[in-house]
Design a protein around this motif. Structure first.
Motif: not given
Length: 318
Positions: A39-52
């Protein structure tokens, strides 16, 4: 005659190794599917628009009441991103940790067959060194920012805390959290009860982490383990002479049980002693009990401290 004695010695060693390997072979044969999510990797590599979408997939990491701006700021904050970069440097190849996790959960399955294998999720959190790894039934959460190595530039902690911010402490920390779910809480708060409680926890590490050193199980340096071994008799005599074992004085717990830079005998040896020596002696009591009594591990974890102590035949090494 010499050849005959050597043959006997070889047979004894062989039988001992074979006996040990039977357990390990049984452990190795246990089928296991371990799911690990970075999740550490997923969180910081997720584009802002996909936060939801991320919040829907991992709702337990996004407590209600926080505006999305909190998470968006974290994603973009230079300090958080630097920390993520350091974690990724250390754990870009997570395979060695995965192998150890699989071995650990196979051992858990061997000794506790009804235990479900949890999903492991790695995170980067708030540098909470009291909760580095959390075993929560179907989920194990590991805060990787707390396993970067004791000399890491981000660690502004006392040395006795920093020495356990190593990759080698991930498995022992998971077992410590797991043990809280398995060990019956102490019936009262006297020193002996606390010593034996943590002795049970450390004995679980003997079973679940057979390839780990006593130093890693305890969170000590090899020199600190050696100090305890060399001073075991002296420490035990001190507890007996001061009538501490059945004392309810709560000041004894931070002196001898809680993490600390050193234990507090209020003597010159304090400067040389590691913290938590009461837990280390509790470990020796539990080891002695299991050596002298044929008891399944599930029974040990339920047995009260007084009975364990009385049946342990514990005698410190001189």
């Amino acid at each position: 005659m010499k050849i005959h004695l050597l043959s006997i010695a070889f047979c004894l060693v062989f039988l001992s190794c074979d006996k040990k390997s039977k357990t390990e072979k049984a452990v190795d044969a246990i089928p296991l599917e371990l799911k690990i999510e970075r999740f550490d990797k997923i969180f910081f590599e997720t584009p802002s628009k996909d936060l939801g979408n991320l919040k829907k997939e991992y709702p337990y990491f996004f407590p209600q009441g926080n505006d999305d701006s909190v998470w968006l700021n974290k994603m973009q904050d230079p300090l958080w991103r630097e920390l993520y970069t350091e974690v990724e440097k250390k754990y870009s190849n997570f395979e060695p940790v995965k192998v150890e996790l699989e071995e650990l959960f196979k051992h858990i399955k061997y000794y506790f067959p009804n235990t479900k294998t949890p999903k492991v999720v790695t995170i980067i959190s708030e540098m909470d060194y009291n909760n580095k790894a959390i075993y929560a039934d179907s989920l194990v959460i590991v805060s990787l920012e707390l396993y970067l190595g004791k000399e890491h530039k981000f660690y502004q902690f006392p040395n006795y805390i920093k020495q356990n911010l190593e990759q080698s402490q991930i498995m022992p920390d998971i077992v410590s959290s797991f043990s809280a779910r398995k060990i019956a809480p102490a019936s009262d708060k006297n020193l002996l009860n606390q010593m034996v409680y943590f002795g049970k926890q450390l004995y679980l590490k003997d079973l679940l982490l057979p390839n780990y050193s006593d130093a890693d199980k305890m969170g000590y340096t090899p020199e600190q383990i050696k100090w305890c071994q060399e001073n075991e008799s002296y420490m035990w005599r001190y507890f007996i002479e001061k009538e501490m074992l059945y004392s309810d004085d709560q000041k004894l717990l931070p002196r001898f049980i809680s993490p600390a830079p050193f234990s507090k005998f209020y003597l010159e040896i304090d400067n040389e002693s590691p913290g938590r020596v009461g837990a280390w002696i509790g470990w020796q009591i539990v080891r002695s009990y299991m050596k002298n009594n044929e008891v399944p591990i599930t029974e040990l974890l339920k047995t009260d401290a007084k009975e364990i102590f009385e049946k342990s035949k514990y005698k410190p090494k001189k």
